[in-house]
Design an enzyme around this catalytic site. Structure first.
Site, PDB file in Angstrom:
ATOM      1  N   LYS A 268     -36.689  64.882 -38.349  1.00 32.18           N
ATOM      2  CA  LYS A 268     -36.057  64.924 -37.027  1.00 32.18           C
ATOM      3  C   LYS A 268     -35.400  66.291 -36.861  1.00 32.18           C
ATOM      4  CE  LYS A 268     -32.106  63.010 -34.414  1.00 32.18           C
ATOM      5  NZ  LYS A 268     -31.087  61.942 -34.308  1.00 32.18           N
ATOM      6  N   ASP A 273     -27.469  67.624 -30.337  1.00 34.05           N
ATOM      7  CA  ASP A 273     -27.522  66.301 -29.703  1.00 34.05           C
ATOM      8  C   ASP A 273     -26.238  66.046 -28.911  1.00 34.05           C
ATOM      9  OD1 ASP A 273     -27.929  63.686 -28.949  1.00 34.05           O
ATOM     10  OD2 ASP A 273     -27.690  62.846 -30.977  1.00 34.05           O
ATOM     11  N   LYS A 280     -22.240  61.974 -25.324  1.00 33.06           N
ATOM     12  CA  LYS A 280     -21.350  61.619 -26.439  1.00 33.06           C
ATOM     13  C   LYS A 280     -19.909  61.981 -26.089  1.00 33.06           C
ATOM     14  CE  LYS A 280     -24.472  62.250 -30.390  1.00 33.06           C
ATOM     15  NZ  LYS A 280     -24.377  60.875 -30.889  1.00 33.06           N
ATOM     16  N   ASP A 291     -27.939  67.783 -36.272  1.00 34.17           N
ATOM     17  CA  ASP A 291     -28.918  66.736 -35.980  1.00 34.17           C
ATOM     18  C   ASP A 291     -30.361  67.184 -36.263  1.00 34.17           C
ATOM     19  OD1 ASP A 291     -29.040  64.061 -35.391  1.00 34.17           O
ATOM     20  OD2 ASP A 291     -29.296  64.343 -33.230  1.00 34.17           O
ATOM     21  N   ASP A 350     -28.971  58.655 -25.870  1.00 36.60           N
ATOM     22  CA  ASP A 350     -28.449  59.149 -27.140  1.00 36.60           C
ATOM     23  C   ASP A 350     -29.259  58.626 -28.339  1.00 36.60           C
ATOM     24  OD1 ASP A 350     -26.810  60.570 -28.805  1.00 36.60           O
ATOM     25  OD2 ASP A 350     -25.087  59.225 -28.638  1.00 36.60           O
ATOM     26  N   GLU A 352     -32.172  59.352 -29.206  1.00 35.09           N
ATOM     27  CA  GLU A 352     -33.280  60.280 -28.955  1.00 35.09           C
ATOM     28  C   GLU A 352     -34.099  60.562 -30.216  1.00 35.09           C
ATOM     29  OE1 GLU A 352     -30.366  61.205 -29.773  1.00 35.09           O
ATOM     30  OE2 GLU A 352     -30.813  62.702 -31.305  1.00 35.09           O
ATOM     31  N   ARG A 354     -35.361  58.620 -32.513  1.00 35.17           N
ATOM     32  CA  ARG A 354     -36.535  57.759 -32.642  1.00 35.17           C
ATOM     33  C   ARG A 354     -37.606  58.119 -31.611  1.00 35.17           C
ATOM     34  NH1 ARG A 354     -32.655  52.661 -31.784  1.00 35.17           N
ATOM     35  NH2 ARG A 354     -31.244  54.203 -32.674  1.00 35.17           N
TER      36      ARG A 354
HETATM   37  N1  BES Z   1     -27.711  61.929 -34.157  1.00 33.03           N
HETATM   38  C1  BES Z   1     -27.158  60.666 -33.818  1.00 33.03           C
HETATM   39  C2  BES Z   1     -26.723  59.866 -35.031  1.00 33.03           C
HETATM   40  C3  BES Z   1     -25.500  60.388 -35.747  1.00 33.03           C
HETATM   41  C4  BES Z   1     -24.253  60.270 -35.168  1.00 33.03           C
HETATM   42  C5  BES Z   1     -25.620  60.918 -36.993  1.00 33.03           C
HETATM   43  C6  BES Z   1     -23.142  60.722 -35.847  1.00 33.03           C
HETATM   44  C7  BES Z   1     -24.502  61.367 -37.680  1.00 33.03           C
HETATM   45  C8  BES Z   1     -23.263  61.271 -37.106  1.00 33.03           C
HETATM   46  C9  BES Z   1     -28.180  59.846 -33.047  1.00 33.03           C
HETATM   47  O1  BES Z   1     -29.011  60.559 -32.215  1.00 33.03           O
HETATM   48  C10 BES Z   1     -27.408  58.914 -32.196  1.00 33.03           C
HETATM   49  O2  BES Z   1     -26.743  59.371 -31.317  1.00 33.03           O
HETATM   50  N2  BES Z   1     -27.503  57.628 -32.499  1.00 33.03           N
HETATM   51  C11 BES Z   1     -26.799  56.645 -31.792  1.00 33.03           C
HETATM   52  C12 BES Z   1     -27.729  55.480 -31.564  1.00 33.03           C
HETATM   53  C13 BES Z   1     -27.213  54.480 -30.581  1.00 33.03           C
HETATM   54  C14 BES Z   1     -27.175  55.066 -29.196  1.00 33.03           C
HETATM   55  C15 BES Z   1     -28.116  53.275 -30.621  1.00 33.03           C
HETATM   56  C16 BES Z   1     -25.599  56.228 -32.613  1.00 33.03           C
HETATM   57  O3  BES Z   1     -25.686  56.215 -33.845  1.00 33.03           O
HETATM   58  O4  BES Z   1     -24.543  55.984 -32.033  1.00 33.03           O
HETATM   59 ZN    ZN Z   2     -29.401  62.477 -32.707  1.00 30.54          ZN
HETATM   60 MN    MN Z   3     -28.225  60.874 -30.297  1.00 32.41          MN
END
Ligand code: BES
Ligand code: ZN
Ligand code: MN
Length: 501
Positions: A268, A273, A280, A291, A350, A352, A354
Protein backbone atom coordinates in the site's frame (compact mmCIF):
# COMPACT_ATOMS: atom_id res chain seq x y z
CA UNK A 1 30.00 0.38 10.17
CA UNK A 2 32.14 -2.48 8.89
CA UNK A 3 31.59 -6.08 9.84
CA UNK A 4 34.60 -8.35 10.08
CA UNK A 5 34.64 -12.11 10.37
CA UNK A 6 37.95 -13.74 11.23
CA UNK A 7 39.52 -16.75 12.86
CA UNK A 8 41.10 -15.55 16.09
CA UNK A 9 41.17 -16.26 19.79
CA UNK A 10 39.41 -13.73 21.96
CA UNK A 11 42.41 -13.21 24.23
CA UNK A 12 44.63 -12.37 21.25
CA UNK A 13 42.26 -9.99 19.48
CA UNK A 14 42.34 -6.27 20.32
CA UNK A 15 39.18 -4.18 20.45
CA UNK A 16 37.81 -1.17 22.32
CA UNK A 17 35.15 -3.38 23.76
CA UNK A 18 33.84 -6.90 23.89
CA UNK A 19 30.17 -7.67 24.35
CA UNK A 20 29.53 -10.86 26.31
CA UNK A 21 26.36 -12.36 27.74
CA UNK A 22 24.95 -13.79 30.95
CA UNK A 23 22.04 -16.16 31.22
CA UNK A 24 20.00 -16.44 34.42
CA UNK A 25 21.13 -16.94 37.11
CA UNK A 26 24.32 -14.97 36.30
CA UNK A 27 25.77 -17.78 34.21
CA UNK A 28 28.81 -16.67 32.25
CA UNK A 29 28.97 -17.42 28.53
CA UNK A 30 32.16 -19.15 27.29
CA UNK A 31 33.68 -15.83 26.20
CA UNK A 32 32.68 -14.20 29.46
CA UNK A 33 34.50 -17.02 31.27
CA UNK A 34 37.60 -16.49 29.15
CA UNK A 35 37.66 -12.77 29.89
CA UNK A 36 36.95 -13.45 33.53
CA UNK A 37 40.10 -15.52 33.84
CA UNK A 38 42.09 -13.07 31.71
CA UNK A 39 41.10 -10.16 33.94
CA UNK A 40 41.34 -11.80 37.36
CA UNK A 41 37.70 -12.53 38.00
CA UNK A 42 36.39 -9.09 37.04
CA UNK A 43 33.11 -10.41 35.71
CA UNK A 44 32.51 -12.82 38.59
CA UNK A 45 33.08 -9.95 41.01
CA UNK A 46 30.72 -7.67 39.10
CA UNK A 47 28.10 -10.42 39.34
CA UNK A 48 28.68 -10.89 43.06
CA UNK A 49 28.37 -7.16 43.71
CA UNK A 50 25.17 -7.08 41.72
CA UNK A 51 26.61 -4.71 39.10
CA UNK A 52 26.31 -7.21 36.28
CA UNK A 53 22.80 -8.58 35.98
CA UNK A 54 21.44 -11.39 33.90
CA UNK A 55 17.92 -9.97 33.42
CA UNK A 56 17.21 -9.51 29.71
CA UNK A 57 18.47 -6.19 28.34
CA UNK A 58 20.47 -5.13 31.43
CA UNK A 59 23.94 -4.05 30.38
CA UNK A 60 26.95 -2.82 32.31
CA UNK A 61 30.41 -1.75 31.23
CA UNK A 62 33.47 -2.91 33.14
CA UNK A 63 36.44 -0.66 32.43
CA UNK A 64 39.90 -2.05 32.01
CA UNK A 65 42.99 0.12 31.68
CA UNK A 66 43.21 1.76 28.28
CA UNK A 67 46.36 -0.19 27.54
CA UNK A 68 44.54 -3.45 27.92
CA UNK A 69 43.70 -5.53 24.84
CA UNK A 70 40.06 -4.92 25.63
CA UNK A 71 39.52 -1.47 27.14
CA UNK A 72 35.89 -2.18 28.03
CA UNK A 73 33.95 -5.33 28.73
CA UNK A 74 30.24 -4.96 28.25
CA UNK A 75 28.26 -7.58 30.11
CA UNK A 76 24.72 -8.00 28.88
CA UNK A 77 21.88 -9.84 30.57
CA UNK A 78 20.20 -12.37 28.28
CA UNK A 79 17.49 -13.65 30.62
CA UNK A 80 16.48 -17.30 30.64
CA UNK A 81 18.39 -19.57 28.31
CA UNK A 82 15.26 -21.51 27.39
CA UNK A 83 13.43 -18.28 26.46
CA UNK A 84 16.24 -16.72 24.47
CA UNK A 85 14.60 -15.89 21.14
CA UNK A 86 15.88 -13.87 18.19
CA UNK A 87 13.79 -11.02 19.52
CA UNK A 88 15.41 -11.29 22.97
CA UNK A 89 18.83 -11.53 21.34
CA UNK A 90 18.32 -8.23 19.53
CA UNK A 91 17.10 -6.59 22.71
CA UNK A 92 20.23 -7.75 24.54
CA UNK A 93 22.54 -6.71 21.71
CA UNK A 94 20.89 -3.28 21.42
CA UNK A 95 21.58 -2.71 25.11
CA UNK A 96 25.21 -3.75 24.56
CA UNK A 97 25.60 -1.45 21.58
CA UNK A 98 24.23 1.56 23.41
CA UNK A 99 26.83 0.90 26.15
CA UNK A 100 29.52 0.70 23.45
CA UNK A 101 28.38 4.07 22.10
CA UNK A 102 28.65 5.55 25.60
CA UNK A 103 32.27 4.33 25.78
CA UNK A 104 33.01 5.98 22.42
CA UNK A 105 34.16 2.60 21.21
CA UNK A 106 35.30 2.26 17.63
CA UNK A 107 35.79 -1.51 17.44
CA UNK A 108 33.49 -3.97 19.08
CA UNK A 109 33.91 -7.72 19.34
CA UNK A 110 30.44 -9.24 19.33
CA UNK A 111 30.72 -12.40 21.39
CA UNK A 112 26.99 -12.45 21.97
CA UNK A 113 26.58 -14.58 18.82
CA UNK A 114 27.80 -17.57 20.79
CA UNK A 115 24.65 -17.48 22.94
CA UNK A 116 22.32 -20.25 21.73
CA UNK A 117 19.04 -18.86 20.42
CA UNK A 118 16.07 -21.19 20.08
CA UNK A 119 15.93 -22.51 16.50
CA UNK A 120 18.61 -20.11 15.22
CA UNK A 121 21.93 -21.32 13.87
CA UNK A 122 25.14 -19.29 14.06
CA UNK A 123 24.58 -17.78 10.63
CA UNK A 124 21.17 -16.44 11.61
CA UNK A 125 22.61 -15.01 14.84
CA UNK A 126 25.31 -13.15 12.94
CA UNK A 127 22.70 -11.96 10.46
CA UNK A 128 20.51 -10.77 13.32
CA UNK A 129 23.47 -8.90 14.84
CA UNK A 130 23.79 -6.54 11.93
CA UNK A 131 20.28 -5.11 12.29
CA UNK A 132 20.43 -3.55 15.78
CA UNK A 133 23.92 -2.20 15.15
CA UNK A 134 22.84 -0.54 11.89
CA UNK A 135 19.67 0.73 13.55
CA UNK A 136 21.73 2.29 16.34
CA UNK A 137 23.56 4.51 13.87
CA UNK A 138 20.72 5.26 11.43
CA UNK A 139 19.95 8.95 10.93
CA UNK A 140 17.33 10.53 8.70
CA UNK A 141 19.06 13.40 6.91
CA UNK A 142 17.06 14.16 3.76
CA UNK A 143 15.39 17.29 5.15
CA UNK A 144 17.67 17.65 8.21
CA UNK A 145 21.24 17.35 6.95
CA UNK A 146 22.75 18.43 10.28
CA UNK A 147 21.43 15.25 11.88
CA UNK A 148 24.04 13.41 9.82
CA UNK A 149 27.04 14.82 11.74
CA UNK A 150 28.72 11.75 13.21
CA UNK A 151 27.13 11.25 16.60
CA UNK A 152 28.76 7.93 17.33
CA UNK A 153 32.20 6.41 17.15
CA UNK A 154 31.22 2.89 16.10
CA UNK A 155 33.29 1.73 13.15
CA UNK A 156 33.80 -2.02 13.27
CA UNK A 157 32.00 -5.04 14.60
CA UNK A 158 34.07 -8.22 14.73
CA UNK A 159 32.84 -11.80 14.81
CA UNK A 160 35.47 -14.32 15.86
CA UNK A 161 35.52 -17.85 14.53
CA UNK A 162 37.12 -20.51 16.70
CA UNK A 163 37.90 -22.71 13.70
CA UNK A 164 38.32 -21.78 10.08
CA UNK A 165 35.35 -23.98 9.15
CA UNK A 166 33.11 -21.45 10.93
CA UNK A 167 34.38 -18.57 8.89
CA UNK A 168 32.17 -19.20 5.85
CA UNK A 169 29.11 -19.29 8.11
CA UNK A 170 30.04 -15.96 9.69
CA UNK A 171 30.61 -14.40 6.28
CA UNK A 172 27.30 -15.58 4.90
CA UNK A 173 25.43 -14.30 7.98
CA UNK A 174 27.19 -10.98 7.68
CA UNK A 175 26.33 -10.70 3.98
CA UNK A 176 22.64 -11.48 4.51
CA UNK A 177 22.47 -9.18 7.53
CA UNK A 178 24.01 -6.30 5.63
CA UNK A 179 21.63 -6.82 2.72
CA UNK A 180 18.63 -6.78 5.04
CA UNK A 181 19.95 -3.72 6.87
CA UNK A 182 20.46 -1.89 3.57
CA UNK A 183 16.88 -2.72 2.62
CA UNK A 184 15.64 -1.51 5.99
CA UNK A 185 17.50 1.77 5.68
CA UNK A 186 15.97 2.44 2.27
CA UNK A 187 12.57 1.61 3.71
CA UNK A 188 13.09 3.98 6.64
CA UNK A 189 14.33 6.84 4.47
CA UNK A 190 11.34 6.61 2.14
CA UNK A 191 8.90 6.38 5.02
CA UNK A 192 10.37 9.32 6.91
CA UNK A 193 10.13 11.67 3.93
CA UNK A 194 7.26 14.15 4.12
CA UNK A 195 4.22 13.86 1.87
CA UNK A 196 5.19 16.93 -0.15
CA UNK A 197 8.38 15.19 -1.28
CA UNK A 198 7.41 11.54 -1.24
CA UNK A 199 4.57 11.57 -3.78
CA UNK A 200 3.45 8.63 -5.93
CA UNK A 201 5.75 9.96 -8.68
CA UNK A 202 8.65 10.09 -6.22
CA UNK A 203 8.14 6.45 -5.23
CA UNK A 204 8.10 5.48 -8.91
CA UNK A 205 11.38 7.37 -9.38
CA UNK A 206 12.89 5.56 -6.41
CA UNK A 207 11.99 2.22 -7.97
CA UNK A 208 13.73 3.33 -11.15
CA UNK A 209 16.73 4.48 -9.10
CA UNK A 210 16.88 1.02 -7.55
CA UNK A 211 17.01 -0.41 -11.05
CA UNK A 212 19.97 1.85 -11.84
CA UNK A 213 21.72 0.44 -8.80
CA UNK A 214 20.78 -3.16 -9.62
CA UNK A 215 20.39 -3.61 -13.39
CA UNK A 216 19.04 -7.13 -12.91
CA UNK A 217 15.81 -5.46 -11.75
CA UNK A 218 13.02 -4.76 -14.27
CA UNK A 219 10.82 -1.81 -13.41
CA UNK A 220 7.61 -0.71 -15.11
CA UNK A 221 5.37 2.19 -14.13
CA UNK A 222 1.69 2.18 -15.05
CA UNK A 223 0.16 5.65 -15.50
CA UNK A 224 -3.48 6.58 -14.91
CA UNK A 225 -4.65 6.22 -18.53
CA UNK A 226 -3.32 2.64 -18.57
CA UNK A 227 -5.03 1.92 -15.25
CA UNK A 228 -8.22 3.27 -16.76
CA UNK A 229 -7.90 0.84 -19.66
CA UNK A 230 -7.41 -2.04 -17.24
CA UNK A 231 -10.55 -1.01 -15.39
CA UNK A 232 -8.93 -0.11 -12.08
CA UNK A 233 -11.88 1.96 -10.93
CA UNK A 234 -11.16 1.49 -7.23
CA UNK A 235 -7.53 2.58 -7.33
CA UNK A 236 -8.35 5.57 -9.52
CA UNK A 237 -11.22 6.65 -7.29
CA UNK A 238 -8.66 7.32 -4.56
CA UNK A 239 -6.18 9.33 -6.63
CA UNK A 240 -8.90 11.45 -8.26
CA UNK A 241 -9.23 13.55 -5.11
CA UNK A 242 -5.59 14.60 -5.42
CA UNK A 243 -3.59 16.57 -8.00
CA UNK A 244 -0.92 13.86 -7.71
CA UNK A 245 -1.52 11.14 -10.29
CA UNK A 246 -1.49 7.52 -9.13
CA UNK A 247 1.36 5.21 -10.11
CA UNK A 248 1.33 1.43 -10.14
CA UNK A 249 4.92 0.32 -10.03
CA UNK A 250 6.15 -3.20 -10.74
CA UNK A 251 9.65 -4.36 -9.83
CA UNK A 252 10.66 -7.76 -11.15
CA UNK A 253 13.66 -9.57 -9.75
CA UNK A 254 14.39 -12.85 -11.51
CA UNK A 255 16.98 -14.73 -9.48
CA UNK A 256 15.39 -18.17 -9.81
CA UNK A 257 14.81 -20.55 -12.74
CA UNK A 258 13.00 -18.75 -15.56
CA UNK A 259 9.95 -21.03 -15.30
CA UNK A 260 9.63 -20.79 -11.49
CA UNK A 261 6.54 -18.97 -10.25
CA UNK A 262 7.41 -15.81 -8.35
CA UNK A 263 6.72 -14.73 -4.80
CA UNK A 264 4.76 -11.50 -5.18
CA UNK A 265 4.79 -8.64 -2.67
CA UNK A 266 2.12 -5.94 -2.92
CA UNK A 267 2.49 -2.71 -0.93
CA UNK A 268 0.00 0.00 0.00
CA UNK A 269 1.56 3.27 -1.12
CA UNK A 270 -0.75 6.06 0.08
CA UNK A 271 1.79 8.87 0.24
CA UNK A 272 -0.59 10.90 2.39
CA UNK A 273 -3.93 9.91 3.85
CA UNK A 274 -6.16 12.83 4.82
CA UNK A 275 -9.14 10.49 4.84
CA UNK A 276 -10.57 12.22 1.78
CA UNK A 277 -14.10 13.63 2.09
CA UNK A 278 -14.46 11.46 5.22
CA UNK A 279 -11.74 13.73 6.57
CA UNK A 280 -9.59 12.55 9.47
CA UNK A 281 -9.42 14.60 12.69
CA UNK A 282 -6.44 16.94 12.89
CA UNK A 283 -4.45 15.47 15.74
CA UNK A 284 -1.42 13.47 14.64
CA UNK A 285 -2.53 13.67 11.02
CA UNK A 286 1.09 14.31 10.08
CA UNK A 287 1.68 10.62 10.78
CA UNK A 288 -0.41 9.77 7.74
CA UNK A 289 2.70 10.46 5.66
CA UNK A 290 3.56 6.95 6.89
CA UNK A 291 0.63 5.49 4.98
CA UNK A 292 3.06 4.38 2.26
CA UNK A 293 4.97 2.13 4.66
CA UNK A 294 3.75 -1.02 2.89
CA UNK A 295 5.19 0.25 -0.38
CA UNK A 296 8.36 1.27 1.44
CA UNK A 297 8.82 -2.26 2.73
CA UNK A 298 8.40 -3.71 -0.75
CA UNK A 299 11.13 -1.44 -2.12
CA UNK A 300 13.40 -2.27 0.82
CA UNK A 301 12.81 -6.00 0.54
CA UNK A 302 13.58 -5.94 -3.18
CA UNK A 303 16.75 -4.05 -2.44
CA UNK A 304 17.70 -6.75 0.09
CA UNK A 305 16.95 -9.45 -2.51
CA UNK A 306 19.20 -7.73 -5.05
CA UNK A 307 21.97 -7.15 -2.52
CA UNK A 308 22.04 -10.81 -1.50
CA UNK A 309 21.44 -12.16 -5.01
CA UNK A 310 18.72 -14.42 -3.73
CA UNK A 311 18.10 -17.38 -6.08
CA UNK A 312 14.34 -16.82 -6.30
CA UNK A 313 11.90 -14.97 -8.52
CA UNK A 314 10.37 -12.05 -6.66
CA UNK A 315 7.93 -9.47 -7.97
CA UNK A 316 7.15 -6.30 -6.01
CA UNK A 317 4.16 -4.15 -6.86
CA UNK A 318 3.36 -0.86 -5.14
CA UNK A 319 0.00 0.88 -5.52
CA UNK A 320 0.78 4.56 -5.05
CA UNK A 321 -1.77 7.37 -4.66
CA UNK A 322 -2.58 10.28 -2.41
CA UNK A 323 -5.90 10.40 -0.54
CA UNK A 324 -7.07 14.03 -0.66
CA UNK A 325 -10.50 15.71 -0.48
CA UNK A 326 -10.29 17.51 -3.86
CA UNK A 327 -13.21 18.43 -6.11
CA UNK A 328 -12.95 15.14 -7.95
CA UNK A 329 -12.74 13.08 -4.78
CA UNK A 330 -15.13 10.21 -4.14
CA UNK A 331 -18.25 10.98 -2.12
CA UNK A 332 -19.54 8.60 0.53
CA UNK A 333 -22.07 6.43 -1.28
CA UNK A 334 -20.24 6.47 -4.60
CA UNK A 335 -20.04 3.10 -6.34
CA UNK A 336 -16.96 2.10 -8.32
CA UNK A 337 -16.14 -0.93 -10.44
CA UNK A 338 -12.91 -2.75 -9.67
CA UNK A 339 -10.60 -4.42 -12.19
CA UNK A 340 -12.07 -7.77 -11.07
CA UNK A 341 -15.53 -6.60 -12.21
CA UNK A 342 -16.92 -6.52 -8.66
CA UNK A 343 -18.54 -3.27 -7.57
CA UNK A 344 -17.82 -1.42 -4.33
CA UNK A 345 -19.89 1.11 -2.44
CA UNK A 346 -17.50 3.60 -0.87
CA UNK A 347 -19.21 4.30 2.44
CA UNK A 348 -16.10 5.86 3.94
CA UNK A 349 -13.41 7.47 1.79
CA UNK A 350 -10.94 6.93 4.62
CA UNK A 351 -10.99 3.18 3.95
CA UNK A 352 -8.88 3.87 0.84
CA UNK A 353 -6.07 1.35 1.37
CA UNK A 354 -8.25 -1.61 0.44
CA UNK A 355 -9.42 0.29 -2.65
CA UNK A 356 -5.93 0.71 -4.07
CA UNK A 357 -4.88 -2.77 -2.99
CA UNK A 358 -7.83 -4.66 -4.48
CA UNK A 359 -6.96 -3.55 -8.01
CA UNK A 360 -3.26 -4.25 -7.48
CA UNK A 361 -4.17 -7.73 -6.18
CA UNK A 362 -6.16 -8.42 -9.35
CA UNK A 363 -3.41 -7.00 -11.54
CA UNK A 364 -0.75 -9.36 -10.17
CA UNK A 365 -2.70 -12.47 -11.24
CA UNK A 366 -0.80 -12.08 -14.50
CA UNK A 367 2.44 -13.15 -12.80
CA UNK A 368 0.96 -16.56 -11.92
CA UNK A 369 2.26 -16.15 -8.36
CA UNK A 370 3.46 -18.97 -6.13
CA UNK A 371 2.49 -16.86 -3.11
CA UNK A 372 1.26 -13.29 -2.61
CA UNK A 373 1.88 -11.17 0.47
CA UNK A 374 0.38 -7.72 0.75
CA UNK A 375 1.76 -5.25 3.26
CA UNK A 376 -0.33 -2.29 4.39
CA UNK A 377 -0.90 0.25 7.14
CA UNK A 378 -4.50 -0.72 6.72
CA UNK A 379 -6.39 -0.23 9.96
CA UNK A 380 -6.10 1.68 13.22
CA UNK A 381 -8.04 -1.27 14.67
CA UNK A 382 -4.92 -3.41 14.26
CA UNK A 383 -3.14 -1.22 16.81
CA UNK A 384 -6.09 -1.66 19.17
CA UNK A 385 -5.96 -5.43 18.73
CA UNK A 386 -2.21 -6.12 18.80
CA UNK A 387 -0.51 -2.90 19.91
CA UNK A 388 2.94 -2.13 18.59
CA UNK A 389 4.38 -5.64 18.94
CA UNK A 390 3.50 -8.00 16.08
CA UNK A 391 2.02 -7.15 12.72
CA UNK A 392 -1.42 -8.55 12.03
CA UNK A 393 -1.46 -11.60 9.78
CA UNK A 394 -4.46 -12.92 7.89
CA UNK A 395 -4.24 -15.60 5.25
CA UNK A 396 -6.05 -18.16 3.15
CA UNK A 397 -3.15 -20.64 3.32
CA UNK A 398 -1.95 -22.61 6.36
CA UNK A 399 1.53 -23.37 5.01
CA UNK A 400 2.16 -19.71 4.23
CA UNK A 401 1.17 -18.82 7.79
CA UNK A 402 3.62 -21.40 9.13
CA UNK A 403 6.41 -20.07 6.92
CA UNK A 404 5.75 -16.50 8.05
CA UNK A 405 5.61 -17.50 11.71
CA UNK A 406 8.94 -19.23 11.34
CA UNK A 407 10.50 -16.23 9.56
CA UNK A 408 9.22 -14.07 12.43
CA UNK A 409 10.82 -16.35 15.01
CA UNK A 410 14.16 -16.33 13.19
CA UNK A 411 14.32 -12.55 12.85
CA UNK A 412 12.41 -11.32 15.90
CA UNK A 413 10.15 -9.46 13.44
CA UNK A 414 6.99 -11.21 14.54
CA UNK A 415 3.43 -11.54 13.29
CA UNK A 416 0.26 -12.82 14.88
CA UNK A 417 -2.66 -14.34 13.05
CA UNK A 418 -6.24 -13.14 13.23
CA UNK A 419 -9.08 -15.30 11.83
CA UNK A 420 -10.50 -14.74 8.38
CA UNK A 421 -13.65 -16.78 8.95
CA UNK A 422 -16.63 -16.42 6.63
CA UNK A 423 -18.70 -15.29 9.63
CA UNK A 424 -17.24 -11.82 9.19
CA UNK A 425 -17.96 -11.48 5.46
CA UNK A 426 -21.57 -10.36 5.86
CA UNK A 427 -20.39 -7.18 7.58
CA UNK A 428 -19.46 -5.97 4.08
CA UNK A 429 -22.97 -6.41 2.63
CA UNK A 430 -24.27 -3.46 0.60
CA UNK A 431 -27.68 -2.78 -0.95
CA UNK A 432 -26.10 -0.91 -3.82
CA UNK A 433 -22.95 -2.85 -4.78
CA UNK A 434 -21.29 -6.26 -4.44
CA UNK A 435 -19.70 -5.04 -1.24
CA UNK A 436 -19.20 -1.99 0.94
CA UNK A 437 -15.69 -0.76 1.65
CA UNK A 438 -16.22 -0.76 5.43
CA UNK A 439 -17.54 -3.41 7.78
CA UNK A 440 -18.81 -1.47 10.77
CA UNK A 441 -17.43 -1.07 14.24
CA UNK A 442 -16.28 -4.57 15.18
CA UNK A 443 -13.19 -6.45 14.04
CA UNK A 444 -12.08 -3.69 11.68
CA UNK A 445 -8.77 -5.35 10.89
CA UNK A 446 -10.48 -8.58 9.94
CA UNK A 447 -13.23 -7.01 7.84
CA UNK A 448 -10.57 -5.05 5.94
CA UNK A 449 -8.85 -8.37 5.20
CA UNK A 450 -12.22 -9.91 4.28
CA UNK A 451 -12.58 -7.18 1.70
CA UNK A 452 -9.18 -8.04 0.22
CA UNK A 453 -9.92 -11.78 0.36
CA UNK A 454 -12.55 -11.29 -2.33
CA UNK A 455 -9.78 -10.38 -4.74
CA UNK A 456 -7.26 -13.07 -3.79
CA UNK A 457 -9.15 -16.32 -4.25
CA UNK A 458 -6.99 -17.45 -7.15
CA UNK A 459 -3.72 -17.78 -5.21
CA UNK A 460 -2.06 -18.47 -1.85
CA UNK A 461 -2.19 -15.17 -0.04
CA UNK A 462 -1.27 -13.49 3.22
CA UNK A 463 -2.09 -9.99 4.36
CA UNK A 464 0.16 -8.13 6.81
CA UNK A 465 -1.42 -5.19 8.60
CA UNK A 466 1.59 -3.16 9.71
CA UNK A 467 -0.28 -0.17 11.19
CA UNK A 468 1.20 -0.84 14.64
CA UNK A 469 4.79 -1.67 13.74
CA UNK A 470 5.83 0.58 10.85
CA UNK A 471 6.75 3.68 12.82
CA UNK A 472 7.22 5.11 16.32
CA UNK A 473 4.83 7.95 17.12
CA UNK A 474 6.54 9.80 19.92
CA UNK A 475 9.53 11.70 21.16
CA UNK A 476 13.11 11.22 20.07
CA UNK A 477 12.11 7.83 18.67
CA UNK A 478 9.48 9.30 16.34
CA UNK A 479 10.10 7.94 12.88
CA UNK A 480 10.00 4.85 10.73
CA UNK A 481 11.03 1.37 11.72
CA UNK A 482 12.33 -0.97 9.04
CA UNK A 483 9.71 -3.62 9.80
CA UNK A 484 8.63 -5.95 8.27
CA UNK A 485 11.64 -6.06 5.91
CA UNK A 486 13.44 -8.67 8.06
CA UNK A 487 10.31 -10.84 8.18
CA UNK A 488 9.72 -10.63 4.43
CA UNK A 489 13.34 -11.20 3.48
CA UNK A 490 13.63 -14.17 5.83
CA UNK A 491 10.46 -15.60 4.36
CA UNK A 492 11.92 -15.27 0.86
CA UNK A 493 15.18 -16.86 2.05
CA UNK A 494 13.17 -19.81 3.38
CA UNK A 495 11.65 -20.23 -0.09
CA UNK A 496 14.99 -19.91 -1.85
CA UNK A 497 16.79 -22.32 0.51
CA UNK A 498 14.06 -24.75 1.60
CA UNK A 499 16.33 -26.80 3.87
CA UNK A 500 18.30 -24.09 5.62
CA UNK A 501 20.90 -21.91 3.92
N1 BES B 1 -4.15 4.52 7.01
C1 BES B 1 -5.31 4.31 7.80
C2 BES B 1 -5.09 3.33 8.93
C3 BES B 1 -4.22 3.83 10.06
C4 BES B 1 -4.70 4.79 10.93
C5 BES B 1 -2.99 3.29 10.26
C6 BES B 1 -3.91 5.21 11.98
C7 BES B 1 -2.19 3.71 11.31
C8 BES B 1 -2.65 4.68 12.17
C9 BES B 1 -6.44 3.78 6.92
O1 BES B 1 -6.47 4.26 5.64
C10 BES B 1 -7.70 4.19 7.58
O2 BES B 1 -7.96 5.35 7.63
N2 BES B 1 -8.45 3.21 8.08
C11 BES B 1 -9.65 3.47 8.75
C12 BES B 1 -10.66 2.45 8.29
C13 BES B 1 -12.06 2.77 8.70
C14 BES B 1 -12.57 3.99 7.98
C15 BES B 1 -12.92 1.57 8.38
C16 BES B 1 -9.40 3.36 10.24
O3 BES B 1 -8.58 2.53 10.65
O4 BES B 1 -9.97 4.14 10.99
ZN1 ZN C 1 -4.73 4.84 4.81
MN1 MN D 1 -7.54 6.06 5.44
Amino acid sequence: MDYIAKTAALNKETADCVIVGLFNPRKLSPSARKLDSLYRGAITQACQRGIAKSALGQAVTLHNSNRSKHAHIIVVGCGDKEHFSAHAFQKALSAGISEAKKCNAGTVINSLVEMPIMQCDLQTRVQASVLPSKAAIYRYTHTKPKAGKACHSLKKMKFLASQSSELAILRQGKKFGQAIAAGMNLTKDLRNLPGNICTPAYLAEQALALKDEYPQLRVTVLEEPQMEKLGMGALLSVSHGSVQPAKLVTMEYRGGPSDARPAVLVGKGITFDTGGISLKPGSAMDEMKFDMCGAGSVLGTLKACCAMNIPLNVVGVIACAENMPGGKASRPGDVVTTMSGQTVEILNTDAEGRLVLCDALTYIEKFDPETVIDIATLTGACIVALGHVPCGLMSNDELLVEDLYRAGDLTGDRTWRLPLWDDYQSQLDSNFADMANIGGRWAGTITAACFLSRFTEKYRWAHLDIAGVAWHSQGKQKGATGRPVPLLTQYLLSQAYPSGH
